[in-house]
Write a protein that holds these residues in place. Structure first.
Motif, PDB file in Angstrom:
ATOM      1  N   HIS A 228       0.778  -1.255   0.077  1.00  0.00           N
ATOM      2  CA  HIS A 228       0.216   0.041  -0.016  1.00  0.00           C
ATOM      3  C   HIS A 228       0.908   1.383   0.004  1.00  0.00           C
ATOM      4  CE1 HIS A 228      -2.438  -3.110   1.799  1.00  0.00           C
ATOM      5  NE2 HIS A 228      -3.307  -2.704   1.129  1.00  0.00           N
ATOM      6  N   PRO A 229       1.504   1.504  -1.128  1.00  0.00           N
ATOM      7  CA  PRO A 229       2.435   2.627  -1.237  1.00  0.00           C
ATOM      8  C   PRO A 229       1.657   3.873  -1.050  1.00  0.00           C
ATOM      9  CG  PRO A 229       2.020   2.084  -3.227  1.00  0.00           C
ATOM     10  CD  PRO A 229       1.243   0.950  -2.337  1.00  0.00           C
ATOM     11  N   LEU A 230       0.531   4.166  -1.265  1.00  0.00           N
ATOM     12  CA  LEU A 230      -0.144   5.583  -1.299  1.00  0.00           C
ATOM     13  C   LEU A 230      -0.865   5.575   0.212  1.00  0.00           C
ATOM     14  CD1 LEU A 230      -2.184   5.694  -4.690  1.00  0.00           C
ATOM     15  CD2 LEU A 230       0.351   6.397  -4.043  1.00  0.00           C
ATOM     16  N   ALA A 279       4.790  10.366  -5.116  1.00  0.00           N
ATOM     17  CA  ALA A 279       3.392  10.042  -5.132  1.00  0.00           C
ATOM     18  C   ALA A 279       2.648  10.439  -3.876  1.00  0.00           C
ATOM     19  CB  ALA A 279       2.988   8.523  -5.384  1.00  0.00           C
ATOM     20  N   ASN A 280       3.330  10.242  -2.573  1.00  0.00           N
ATOM     21  CA  ASN A 280       2.476  10.610  -1.462  1.00  0.00           C
ATOM     22  C   ASN A 280       2.506  12.200  -1.299  1.00  0.00           C
ATOM     23  OD1 ASN A 280       1.420   8.392   0.226  1.00  0.00           O
ATOM     24  ND2 ASN A 280       3.355   7.659  -0.614  1.00  0.00           N
ATOM     25  N   LEU A 281       3.817  12.755  -1.796  1.00  0.00           N
ATOM     26  CA  LEU A 281       3.935  14.029  -1.604  1.00  0.00           C
ATOM     27  C   LEU A 281       2.801  14.880  -2.520  1.00  0.00           C
ATOM     28  CD1 LEU A 281       5.195  16.699  -0.623  1.00  0.00           C
ATOM     29  CD2 LEU A 281       7.133  16.569  -2.555  1.00  0.00           C
ATOM     30  N   ALA A 282       2.722  14.490  -3.846  1.00  0.00           N
ATOM     31  CA  ALA A 282       1.798  14.775  -4.876  1.00  0.00           C
ATOM     32  C   ALA A 282       0.494  14.843  -4.331  1.00  0.00           C
ATOM     33  CB  ALA A 282       1.930  14.186  -6.071  1.00  0.00           C
ATOM     34  N   LEU A 283      -0.034  13.611  -3.603  1.00  0.00           N
ATOM     35  CA  LEU A 283      -1.266  13.470  -3.072  1.00  0.00           C
ATOM     36  C   LEU A 283      -1.714  14.597  -2.055  1.00  0.00           C
ATOM     37  CD1 LEU A 283      -1.750   9.748  -2.948  1.00  0.00           C
ATOM     38  CD2 LEU A 283      -2.992  11.449  -4.423  1.00  0.00           C
ATOM     39  N   SER A 284      -0.497  14.801  -1.270  1.00  0.00           N
ATOM     40  CA  SER A 284      -0.652  15.651  -0.010  1.00  0.00           C
ATOM     41  C   SER A 284      -0.840  17.042  -0.387  1.00  0.00           C
ATOM     42  CB  SER A 284       0.323  15.574   0.934  1.00  0.00           C
ATOM     43  OG  SER A 284       1.597  16.034   0.326  1.00  0.00           O
ATOM     44  N   VAL A 292      -1.598  19.825  -9.344  1.00  0.00           N
ATOM     45  CA  VAL A 292      -0.209  19.371  -9.121  1.00  0.00           C
ATOM     46  C   VAL A 292      -0.083  18.178 -10.517  1.00  0.00           C
ATOM     47  CG1 VAL A 292       1.301  18.067  -8.030  1.00  0.00           C
ATOM     48  CG2 VAL A 292      -0.247  19.473  -6.694  1.00  0.00           C
ATOM     49  N   VAL A 293       0.930  18.143 -11.302  1.00  0.00           N
ATOM     50  CA  VAL A 293       1.052  17.116 -12.086  1.00  0.00           C
ATOM     51  C   VAL A 293       2.443  16.442 -11.807  1.00  0.00           C
ATOM     52  CG1 VAL A 293       2.384  18.963 -13.681  1.00  0.00           C
ATOM     53  CG2 VAL A 293       1.460  16.732 -14.792  1.00  0.00           C
ATOM     54  N   VAL A 294       2.387  15.273 -11.968  1.00  0.00           N
ATOM     55  CA  VAL A 294       3.257  14.248 -11.687  1.00  0.00           C
ATOM     56  C   VAL A 294       3.945  13.754 -12.905  1.00  0.00           C
ATOM     57  CG1 VAL A 294       4.131  12.238 -10.308  1.00  0.00           C
ATOM     58  CG2 VAL A 294       2.629  13.844  -9.145  1.00  0.00           C
ATOM     59  N   ILE A 295       5.138  13.783 -13.190  1.00  0.00           N
ATOM     60  CA  ILE A 295       5.828  13.024 -14.599  1.00  0.00           C
ATOM     61  C   ILE A 295       6.710  12.130 -13.945  1.00  0.00           C
ATOM     62  CG2 ILE A 295       7.423  13.719 -16.362  1.00  0.00           C
ATOM     63  CD1 ILE A 295       6.714  16.538 -16.210  1.00  0.00           C
ATOM     64  N   ASP A 306       2.856   2.570 -11.563  1.00  0.00           N
ATOM     65  CA  ASP A 306       2.393   1.165 -11.022  1.00  0.00           C
ATOM     66  C   ASP A 306       1.926   1.443  -9.599  1.00  0.00           C
ATOM     67  OD1 ASP A 306       3.238  -0.053 -13.282  1.00  0.00           O
ATOM     68  OD2 ASP A 306       5.189  -0.644 -12.559  1.00  0.00           O
ATOM     69  N   TYR A 307       2.588   2.233  -8.797  1.00  0.00           N
ATOM     70  CA  TYR A 307       1.911   2.443  -7.547  1.00  0.00           C
ATOM     71  C   TYR A 307       0.696   3.213  -7.570  1.00  0.00           C
ATOM     72  CZ  TYR A 307       6.875   1.453  -6.257  1.00  0.00           C
ATOM     73  OH  TYR A 307       8.128   1.020  -6.100  1.00  0.00           O
ATOM     74  N   LEU A 308       0.419   3.915  -8.371  1.00  0.00           N
ATOM     75  CA  LEU A 308      -0.783   4.863  -8.483  1.00  0.00           C
ATOM     76  C   LEU A 308      -2.014   3.945  -9.151  1.00  0.00           C
ATOM     77  CD1 LEU A 308       0.670   8.350  -9.402  1.00  0.00           C
ATOM     78  CD2 LEU A 308      -0.251   7.707  -7.168  1.00  0.00           C
ATOM     79  N   GLY A 309      -1.334   2.929  -9.855  1.00  0.00           N
ATOM     80  CA  GLY A 309      -2.474   2.089 -10.421  1.00  0.00           C
ATOM     81  C   GLY A 309      -2.952   2.646 -11.732  1.00  0.00           C
ATOM     82  N   PHE A 310      -2.213   3.005 -12.608  1.00  0.00           N
ATOM     83  CA  PHE A 310      -2.407   3.673 -13.905  1.00  0.00           C
ATOM     84  C   PHE A 310      -1.860   3.114 -15.076  1.00  0.00           C
ATOM     85  CE2 PHE A 310      -4.545   6.594 -11.338  1.00  0.00           C
ATOM     86  CZ  PHE A 310      -5.537   7.418 -11.968  1.00  0.00           C
ATOM     87  N   GLU A 311      -2.060   3.014 -16.076  1.00  0.00           N
ATOM     88  CA  GLU A 311      -1.676   2.598 -17.520  1.00  0.00           C
ATOM     89  C   GLU A 311      -0.567   3.764 -18.132  1.00  0.00           C
ATOM     90  OE1 GLU A 311      -1.730  -0.168 -18.637  1.00  0.00           O
ATOM     91  OE2 GLU A 311      -3.113  -1.134 -17.666  1.00  0.00           O
ATOM     92  N   GLY A 312       0.518   3.193 -18.508  1.00  0.00           N
ATOM     93  CA  GLY A 312       1.514   4.213 -19.215  1.00  0.00           C
ATOM     94  C   GLY A 312       1.994   3.731 -20.266  1.00  0.00           C
ATOM     95  N   SER A 313       1.307   3.226 -21.168  1.00  0.00           N
ATOM     96  CA  SER A 313       1.868   2.605 -22.443  1.00  0.00           C
ATOM     97  C   SER A 313       2.309   3.801 -23.131  1.00  0.00           C
ATOM     98  CB  SER A 313       1.137   1.821 -23.143  1.00  0.00           C
ATOM     99  OG  SER A 313      -0.107   2.505 -23.313  1.00  0.00           O
ATOM    100  N   VAL A 314       1.570   4.960 -23.005  1.00  0.00           N
ATOM    101  CA  VAL A 314       1.713   6.179 -23.909  1.00  0.00           C
ATOM    102  C   VAL A 314       1.920   7.541 -22.794  1.00  0.00           C
ATOM    103  CG1 VAL A 314       0.787   7.807 -25.750  1.00  0.00           C
ATOM    104  CG2 VAL A 314       0.325   5.574 -25.444  1.00  0.00           C
ATOM    105  N   GLY A 315       3.024   7.846 -23.176  1.00  0.00           N
ATOM    106  CA  GLY A 315       3.386   8.874 -22.008  1.00  0.00           C
ATOM    107  C   GLY A 315       4.405  10.181 -22.348  1.00  0.00           C
TER     108      GLY A 315
END
Length: 521
Positions: A228-230, A279-284, A292-295, A306-315
Motif C-alpha cells: 500500500h504505497p499511497l 506519489a504521496n507528496l503529490a497527493l498531499s 499538481v502534475v506528476v511526471i 504502477d504504485y498509482l494504479g494507472f496505465e502508462g503505455s503512452v506518455g
C-alpha cells in the motif's frame, strides 16, 4: 563523542551488547563448572625467642624474631620442610610440586606465620597442613640449635589444621559477576566499534553530519509500504501520512518570495523510496486544492504509475518526440487536481530525451498551468538523468533512505547536482529506523540498464506489463537542448507544434532496440 552519543549507541546497539554479555557470561559459567574444585586447610605458627626477662632483652628478642620469620616463611616452601611432609603423609609428588600448594603469609609487624595448603579434597589438604604443623617446628629447632645448646627460637602451633568442605576455587558468584561486567564492557566496545565503522545514514543526525542542506522532513519506515504505497490515501490519519503533510508544509515555505514550482525528486541509490515519496507528496499537495502534475521521469525502470494504479503505455516519451499532445496523455487522479504523465515507451537514449529542448519547453508549459510539477527521476549515482533534469527545473529534492544509503553516497549525489549548478531544495529522510535495504530496484551497483522483458513479466502483475520498448524509428528526432544559455529554442516552425517531422501518423509495430545499442552494454 559526547555522553548523548554513547547513550545513542547503547540504545541502537543494545542487542549486540546483550548478546556479547550473555556469551561472556556463558563462558564464565562454563569455566566455573569445568574448573576442578580446590579446598584449603590453614595452620598458624607463633615464633618466639628465649632469654632474659629484662626490657632490653625482650626488645632485642622481638626484633630478632621479626627478622627471622621472613626467612622462616621462605623455608616453609623448601625441600627441607616439604620432603619430610611428603614422607609423613605418603604423597606421590615432589617438593617442587607440593610447594605450589603451600602458601605462607606474615601479618604486618607480627611474629605469626599463616600457612595455607590447597588440594583437590578437603581431607588431603588437612593432612598436608597438619604434617607441616608437625615438621616445621622440628626443622626450625634443628636449624637454630647451637652445638651443645638448645635453639633460642621456638615455633609453636597456635592453630591446628581443620577440614573445610567449602571450596576456595572456583568462586561461582565472583566468576559470574566478573563475566557479566566484562561482557557488558566488551559488548559496548563491539557496539561502539560497529557504530563507528557503520557509515550508513540512519538518523537526522547522521544526515546533518554529511551536509548542511535543509532537511525537509523524516518519513517513518512502513513494512506495508510495498503493498500500500499511497499511505496518504489508504490511511490518511496515520503517522506516516501526517509526515507527508508536514513535508508538504515545509516545501511550501522553502522560499516564500519565489516558491519553486517545478521539482525533480531523486535519490542517491535505488531502493530509497523516491517514487513512493513523490506519489504521496503529490497527493498531499493535491489535498489542499492545488493543481499538481506528476511526471514519471524515470525512463529506465518506471515504477510510479504502477504504485498509482494507472496505465502508462503512452506518455512522456511520446510527448517529447511529438507523437501526441501532452493534454492527450495527462491522466486525472480521481476528483483531485492531480494529473499524471507516465513514462511511455522506454527509449534507448533517456538522458538525451530528458535534457532536450522539448523537455525544457514541456516543464515550462506545465509550470504555467499547474501549481506544482513533480518529476520522479532515477537515482543520481547510477545514471545522470536526474542531474540533467535538475538544470531545467526550479530545484531538486533528494530522498535519503535510512539504512540504505551510505554517507559517502549522499555526499557524492549532492556533489553531482552541484557540478551541474542544480538547485537542491532540501533532503527527505525516508525509512527512518529501517533495518532492511530492500526496494523495487534491488541493488544497482552503479548499473542502471533496463530490465529484460522476461524479468519484467516475472516481477510484475499482468496489468503492470504495460511499458513498450520504443524503436528509434518510432521516436523520431528530438530537438537537442543548446549548451549555451539564451532563449529556449522552439519547435521547428515548419512542423505542426508538438509533432515530430518523421513520426508516423498511426500506431506502428514496436521493434526492440538494436542488439549493439549502448544501453545493453
Amino acid at each position: 563523542m559526547e555522553l548523548q552519543d554513547y547513550l545513542n549507541v547503547i540504545r541502537k546497539r543494545w542487542m549486540i551488547i546483550a548478546a556479547v554479555a550473555l556469551v561472556t557470561l556463558g563462558l564464565a559459567a562454563a569455566y566455573t563448572a569445568l574448573t576442578p574444585r580446590t579446598y584449603a586447610a590453614t595452620t598458624q605458627f607463633f615464633v618466639s625467642t628465649s632469654g632474659d626477662d629484662t626490657t632490653s632483652s625482650l626488645a632485642q628478642g622481638n626484633t630478632f624474631t621479626q627478622a627471622r620469620v621472613k626467612s622462616y616463611s621462605q623455608l616453609l616452601e623448601s625441600p627441607k620442610v616439604l620432603d619430610p611432609v611428603i614422607k609423613k603423609v605418603g604423597l606421590d609428588t615432589t617438593a617442587d610440586r607440593l610447594a605450589s600448594q603451600v602458601t605462607s603469609t606474615i601479618p604486618l609487624d607480627t611474629v605469626i606465620i599463616d600457612v595455607s595448603v590447597t588440594s583437590g579434597s578437603p581431607a588431603s589438604a588437612q593432612r598436608i597442613a597438619a604434617a607441616v604443623g608437625d615438621v616445621f617446628p622440628q626443622t626450625i629447632q634443628e636449624i637454630e640449635r647451637k652445638q651443645g645448646q638448645e635453639s633460642p627460637v621456638k615455633v609453636t602451633v597456635v592453630k591446628e589444621a581443620a577440614v573445610d568442605t567449602t571450596p576456595v576455587s572456583p568462586k561461582p558468584t565472583r566468576n559470574l559477576a566478573l563475566g557479566l561486567v566484562l561482557g557488558l564492557l566488551l559488548g559496548f566496545g563491539v557496539a561502539l566499534l560497529r557504530d563507528v565503522l557503520d557509515k550508513s545514514v540512519k538518523s537526522q543526525r547522521d544526515l546533518e553530519a554529511v551536509t548542511d542542506r535543509t532537511i525537509l522532513g523524516g518519513i517513518a519506515f512502513d513494512t506495508d509500504a510495498s503493498a500500500h504505497p499511497l499511505i496518504v490515501q489508504v490511511d490518511p490519519r496515520s503517522q506516516r501520512a501526517e509526515a507527508f503533510r508536514s513535508l508538504r508544509t515545509n516545501l511550501q515555505f522553502i522560499d516564500v518570495a519565489n516558491p519553486p514550482k517545478s521539482i525533480v525528486v531523486t535519490s542517491s541509490l535505488p531502493g530509497e523510496g523516491k517514487s513512493t515519496t513523490t506519489a504521496n507528496l503529490a497527493l498531499s499537495l493535491a489535498e489542499t486544492g492545488l493543481k499538481v502534475v506528476v511526471i514519471e521521469g524515470d525512463l529506465r525502470r518506471p515504477r510510479l504509475l504502477d504504485y498509482l494504479g494507472f496505465e502508462g503505455s503512452v506518455g512522456l516519451t511520446d510527448v517529447l518526440v511529438g507523437r501526441v499532445e501532452v493534454d492527450d496523455v495527462l491522466q486525472p487522479f480521481g476528483r483531485t487536481g492531480l494529473r499524471l504523465l507516465g513514462a511511455g515507451p522506454i527509449p534507448p537514449n533517456p538522458s538525451e530525451l530528458l535534457g532536450s529542448a522539448n523537455m525544457e519547453q514541456l516543464v515550462e508549459d506545465l509550470s504555467e498551468r499547474f501549481d506544482y510539477v513533480l518529476i520522479d527521476a532515477p537515482p543520481l549515482l547510477p545514471v545522470t538523468d536526474a542531474a540533467v533534469l535538475s538544470t531545467i527545473v526550479d530545484g531538486a529534492i533528494v530522498v535519503v533512505g535510512a539504512g540504505v544509503a551510505q554517507r559517502e553516497h549522499v555526499r557524492r549525489a549532492l556533489d553531482s547536482l552541484e557540478a551541474v549548478n542544480g538547485s537542491v531544495l532540501g533532503l527527505i529522510l525516508n525509512r527512518v529506523k529501517a533495518k532492511e535495504s530492500g526496494g523495487g530496484y534491488g541493488t544497482y551497483e552503479y548499473d542502471y540498464r533496463p530490465e529484460s522483458e522476461r524479468q519484467r513479466a516475472k516481477d510484475r502483475s499482468p496489468r503492470a506489463q504495460r511499458r513498450p520498448i520504443a524503436s528509434e524509428d518510432d521516436l523520431g528526432p528530438v530537438t537537442p537542448r543548446p549548451s549555451t544559455t539564451g532563449a529556449r529554442p522552439g519547435v521547428d516552425p515548419g512542423v505542426e507544434p508538438g509533432r515530430a517531422t518523421t513520426a508516423p501518423a498511426g500506431p506502428q509495430p514496436q521493434q526492440p532496440f538494436p542488439a549493439g545499442d549502448s544501453v545493453y552494454r
